[in-house]
Design a protein around this motif. Structure first.
Motif, PDB file in Angstrom:
ATOM      1  N   ARG A  33       0.826  -1.216   0.000  1.00  0.00           N
ATOM      2  CA  ARG A  33       0.000   0.000   0.000  1.00  0.00           C
ATOM      3  C   ARG A  33       0.855   1.258   0.000  1.00  0.00           C
ATOM      4  N   ALA A  39      -3.801  -1.193  -3.095  1.00  0.00           N
ATOM      5  CA  ALA A  39      -4.767  -1.305  -2.006  1.00  0.00           C
ATOM      6  C   ALA A  39      -5.516  -2.630  -2.126  1.00  0.00           C
ATOM      7  N   ARG A  41      -8.675  -4.365  -2.428  1.00  0.00           N
ATOM      8  CA  ARG A  41     -10.025  -3.958  -2.838  1.00  0.00           C
ATOM      9  C   ARG A  41     -11.109  -4.792  -2.169  1.00  0.00           C
ATOM     10  N   GLY A  42     -10.748  -5.996  -1.760  1.00  0.00           N
ATOM     11  CA  GLY A  42     -11.722  -6.881  -1.132  1.00  0.00           C
ATOM     12  C   GLY A  42     -11.633  -6.811   0.379  1.00  0.00           C
ATOM     13  N   LYS A 126      -9.154  -7.541  -7.448  1.00  0.00           N
ATOM     14  CA  LYS A 126     -10.496  -7.441  -8.027  1.00  0.00           C
ATOM     15  C   LYS A 126     -11.588  -7.140  -7.008  1.00  0.00           C
ATOM     16  N   GLY A 127     -11.282  -7.308  -5.724  1.00  0.00           N
ATOM     17  CA  GLY A 127     -12.295  -7.073  -4.698  1.00  0.00           C
ATOM     18  C   GLY A 127     -13.302  -8.195  -4.585  1.00  0.00           C
TER      19      GLY A 127
END
Length: 160
Positions: A33, A39, A41-42, A126-127
């Motif tokens: 980060r 970051a 995302r998930g 991808k989160g």
């Protein structure tokens, strides 16, 4: 010579390394980060669960290898050849699996890091929720359970 039961020995050998590995994971995520702007995302919780499951399997493999090795040097060599090298070269981390020869592509299905990499990329980049990876997580759970059971059994046999 110890008065510990095999399960107590397994837990005692695993927990410290598990904690160190989880702290290292947190440091890596923080560095990603801060230094590279990557970051997560998930969900951090989903990532923590996936990491924990992967680490339990990896530590179980280490216990199994050490229970079969006659010396620390032998355990290091066997561990490197059977876990670190496949994790680096056959997980898709460096080389895309689809660009590997077909025989190597088939071998990658036996490499736990392949499944962890799919999950961690999905969550971080991808989160995606952990629920999108039932097969990958299932393999890691099964792998961890099998290697821990075999390591426990080997330790139980050496006790008698």
């Amino acid at each position: 010579v110890t008065s510990l039961r095999p399960i107590e020995l397994l837990i005692g050998k695993t927990i410290p390394y598990l904690m160190i590995s989880l702290v290292a994971t947190a440091i890596i995520l923080l560095a990603a980060r801060v230094l590279f702007g990557v970051a997560v995302r998930g969900s951090y919780f989903d990532l923590f669960i996936a990491t924990l499951v992967y680490l339990i399997g990896a530590l179980g493999w280490g216990l199994l290898v050490s229970s079969m090795s006659k010396s620390q040097a032998m355990a290091f060599q066997v561990g490197s050849l059977t876990s670190m090298l496949p994790a680096i070269f056959l997980s898709g981390f460096i080389f895309p699996i689809r660009s590997m020869p077909h025989v190597l592509q088939l071998i990658t299905y036996a490499v736990p890091a392949r499944y962890f990499l799919v999950i961690s990329r999905g969550i971080i980049l991808k989160g995606a929720p952990l629920s999108e990876f039932p097969g990958d997580l299932g393999f890691l759970l099964l792998y961890g359970a099998v290697v821990l059971a075999v390591a426990w059994r080997r330790l139980a046999k050496t006790e008698h």
